[in-house]
Design an enzyme around this catalytic site. Structure first.
Site, short mmCIF file in Angstrom:
data_model
loop_
_atom_site.label_atom_id
_atom_site.label_comp_id
_atom_site.label_asym_id
_atom_site.label_seq_id
_atom_site.Cartn_x
_atom_site.Cartn_y
_atom_site.Cartn_z
N LYS A 104 -41.76 -21.82 -56.96
CA LYS A 104 -42.36 -22.59 -57.98
C LYS A 104 -42.53 -23.96 -57.67
CE LYS A 104 -37.87 -21.80 -59.17
NZ LYS A 104 -37.32 -20.48 -59.80
N GLY A 133 -39.23 -15.28 -63.95
CA GLY A 133 -39.05 -13.97 -63.23
C GLY A 133 -39.94 -12.79 -63.96
N LYS A 204 -42.42 -25.22 -63.33
CA LYS A 204 -43.08 -23.91 -64.04
C LYS A 204 -44.01 -24.32 -64.95
CE LYS A 204 -38.66 -21.28 -63.10
NZ LYS A 204 -37.42 -20.97 -64.02
N GLY A 302 -32.91 -13.56 -60.88
CA GLY A 302 -32.00 -12.30 -60.44
C GLY A 302 -33.01 -11.66 -59.43
N1 LIG Z 1 -33.13 -16.16 -57.09
C1 LIG Z 1 -34.09 -16.15 -58.08
O1 LIG Z 1 -33.66 -15.54 -59.19
C2 LIG Z 1 -35.28 -16.80 -58.05
C3 LIG Z 1 -36.05 -16.45 -59.30
C4 LIG Z 1 -37.53 -16.97 -59.15
C5 LIG Z 1 -38.02 -17.43 -58.10
N2 LIG Z 1 -37.01 -17.77 -57.10
C6 LIG Z 1 -37.71 -18.38 -55.93
O2 LIG Z 1 -37.73 -17.34 -54.96
C7 LIG Z 1 -37.67 -18.07 -53.59
C8 LIG Z 1 -36.52 -17.30 -52.77
O3 LIG Z 1 -35.38 -17.57 -53.60
P1 LIG Z 1 -33.91 -16.77 -53.51
O4 LIG Z 1 -33.15 -17.13 -54.63
O5 LIG Z 1 -34.09 -15.11 -53.00
O6 LIG Z 1 -33.40 -17.65 -51.96
P2 LIG Z 1 -32.12 -17.29 -51.16
O7 LIG Z 1 -31.30 -16.18 -51.82
O8 LIG Z 1 -31.63 -18.58 -50.97
O9 LIG Z 1 -32.84 -16.74 -49.79
C9 LIG Z 1 -33.62 -17.27 -48.99
C10 LIG Z 1 -34.09 -16.48 -47.97
O10 LIG Z 1 -35.13 -17.14 -47.24
C11 LIG Z 1 -34.90 -17.11 -45.91
N3 LIG Z 1 -35.36 -18.52 -45.07
C12 LIG Z 1 -35.46 -19.85 -45.40
N4 LIG Z 1 -35.98 -20.42 -44.34
C13 LIG Z 1 -36.67 -19.33 -43.83
C14 LIG Z 1 -37.65 -19.62 -42.59
N5 LIG Z 1 -38.32 -20.91 -42.32
N6 LIG Z 1 -38.32 -18.44 -42.05
C15 LIG Z 1 -37.65 -17.47 -42.70
N7 LIG Z 1 -36.79 -17.15 -43.54
C16 LIG Z 1 -36.34 -18.28 -44.06
C17 LIG Z 1 -33.40 -17.28 -45.63
O11 LIG Z 1 -32.94 -16.97 -44.56
P3 LIG Z 1 -31.41 -16.49 -44.01
O12 LIG Z 1 -31.08 -15.21 -44.75
O13 LIG Z 1 -31.66 -16.38 -42.80
O14 LIG Z 1 -30.61 -17.68 -44.70
C18 LIG Z 1 -33.06 -16.50 -46.84
O15 LIG Z 1 -32.97 -14.79 -46.39
C19 LIG Z 1 -37.37 -19.57 -53.94
O16 LIG Z 1 -38.40 -20.31 -53.84
C20 LIG Z 1 -36.78 -19.57 -55.62
O17 LIG Z 1 -37.26 -21.01 -56.06
C21 LIG Z 1 -35.86 -17.43 -57.03
#
Ligand SMILES: NC(=O)c1ccc[n+]([C@@H]2O[C@H](COP(=O)([O-])OP(=O)(O)OC[C@H]3O[C@@H](n4cnc5c(N)ncnc54)[C@H](OP(=O)(O)O)[C@@H]3O)[C@@H](O)[C@H]2O)c1
Length: 416
Positions: A104, A133, A204, A302
């Site tokens: 976002k 989500g 958002k 989540g």
């Molecule tokens: N978590 C939620 O509930 C949620 C909800 C809605 C939206 N989002 C959005 O979804 C996105 C991901 O969130 P997340 O919570 O899943 O993040 P996360 O748990 O911190 O995981 C991030 C992932 O991205 C990988 N990564 C970072 N830089 C990279 C690059 N340059 N090339 C390849 N891989 C890379 C990391 O690699 P490594 O494993 O090697 O560290 C990790 O696997 C974010 O934009 C977040 O705002 C998340």
């Protein structure tokens, strides 16, 4: 030939960039549904040393390699680095590819450019997971309400701050222990600034504005006030009025046909469907001119709820769906900030009260350190960092009116 005897189409080959909470959530969901027709063909991550839940040979360490792989039908970008996400998504769209993202912060900053790029190249970008989500709010606005003017779209778009506020309300607890509990339960990040400062729901809101009103906003233009300085006194103030404090993102069409966007704590009355959206849940109320009020509630974050939204986008892409941005093509509404908002402000810094230049004060409680009255939105926008810095807490009552007099910069503001 019976409809059942048609051969199943080849699975859609997915290039998954990011294998954290969301990437892993999507992977899990697809593992549990082998017949879904999607295959995670390649996975790119960043760290070469991190422990993984899959064999190491399942991973790539250069996301660009996935961009160059023409055998991948769709790219799913779910990394935690907004700048890199923008670079990857922009490049994929330049190639005319189909992309799903959940980022976002990246979208809020670059949405207009990404929409134009899709029009130029024929690429497709879907991002249901980026807002609330698992709640299908973007597709609802874009596809279902595409032809109907909307009075307002109002929502609790951040589960972390909502959890903290709910626990404070239930227990009469202070902010710090409630935040601590949210972090321990995994509902708040270790660095809570984006969630508690209302930066996350602001991103958002910017995305929703494009679909609900055809209006492209820059995040900085939108007032975001957080809850970092809330105390039990404020919750008690709201309770005496029979209300709850919630961080509410509001897009509202004004009587003159323009639209306003505000992301702040709000006094929410029991009559509002948002009153009962508690803990880590999200909720959105759509008020449409002819359909009336609609309410969606669900899990806003989540691995599985967010992965579910990514899955829905993949299914939509398979059917050839792309966002239509119908309001953008019809009559985008102009963004209005020449308004006055009624607020409750608690601060022990009199210079802040002076600098905000209230146009009307209806209540002043010196012993509790709060003031209730009308303030120009432009003054709140200008002073929001100072409000944060000085630990002031602001909650809107919900009353909005046109500006009664031009906003003048106050001399003593420099002294703050
Ligand atoms: N978590 C939620 O509930 C949620 C909800 C809605 C939206 N989002 C959005 O979804 C996105 C991901 O969130 P997340 O919570 O899943 O993040 P996360 O748990 O911190 O995981 C991030 C992932 O991205 C990988 N990564 C970072 N830089 C990279 C690059 N340059 N090339 C390849 N891989 C890379 C990391 O690699 P490594 O494993 O090697 O560290 C990790 O696997 C974010 O934009 C977040 O705002 C998340």
């Amino acid at each position: 030939m019976s409809i059942n005897s048609a051969p199943a189409p080849a699975p859609l080959r997915i290039g998954l960039i990011g294998f954290g909470c969301v990437g892993q959530g999507l992977y899990d969901i697809l593992q549990q549904q082998p017949e879904s027709g999607f295959e995670i063909a390649r996975i790119a991550v960043k760290s070469t040393t991190k422990a993984r839940t899959l064999p190491l040979d399942r991973f790539d360490f250069q996301a660009d390699d996935l961009l160059q792989d023409a055998s991948l039908d769709v790219l799913v970008e779910v990394i935690d680095d907004a700048d890199e996400a923008f670079r990857l998504v922009r490049e994929a769209l330049r190639q005319g590819r189909r992309v799903v993202t959940a980022n976002k912060a990246m979208l809020a900053r670059h949405l207009q450019e990404l929409v134009q790029l899709q029009q130029q190249t024929g690429g497709t970008l879907l991002y249901e997971a980026a807002v609330c989500g698992s709640i299908p709010i973007i597709r609802t606005l874009d596809a279902y309400f595409g032809a109907e003017p909307l009075r307002s779209v109002t929502g609790i778009l951040n589960g972390s701050s909502n959890y903290v506020l709910t626990r404070m309300g239930e227990q009469g607890a202070d902010y710090a222990p409630a935040l601590d509990e949210a972090q321990q339960k995994g509902f708040a990040e270790t660095d809570p600034a984006l969630d508690m400062g209302a930066f996350d729901p602001r991103s958002k809101t910017v995305i929703l504005a494009a679909h609900a009103y055809g209006t492209f906003l820059q995040p900085d233009e939108v007032l975001n006030l957080g809850i970092e300085s809330i105390s039990a006194v404020d919750i008690a103030f709201a309770a005496t009025l029979g209300r709850k404090i919630k961080v509410v993102a509001g897009l509202q069409r004004l009587p003159d046909g323009r639209v306003t966007a505000l992301v702040t704590p709000l006094l929410v009355a029991p009559e509002s469907p948002l009153y009962a959206v508690d803990h880590e849940f999200n909720g959105v109320v759509i008020e449409a001119d002819f359909a009336g009020e609609q309410f969606l509630r669900g899990r806003g974050a989540g691995g599985h709820p967010t992965g579910s939204a990514v899955l829905a986008d993949l299914a939509a892409i398979r059917q050839g769906y792309a966002y239509q941005y119908p309001k953008l093509h019809a009559a985008p509404l102009t963004y209005a900030t020449d308004l006055e908002l009624e607020i409750y402000l608690r601060t022990d810094e009199d210079r802040l009260i002076d600098a905000l230049d209230f146009t009307e004060i209806s209540e002043e409680a010196d012993e509790d350190g709060y003031v209730v009255g009308y303030v120009a939105l432009a003054n709140l926008l200008r002073l929001r960092d100072k409000l944060r810095e000085y630990g002031a807490f602001v909650v809107r009552t919900g009353q909005v009116r046109p500006l009664s007099s031009p906003v003048a910069a106050r001399e003593f503001e420099d002294a703050l």
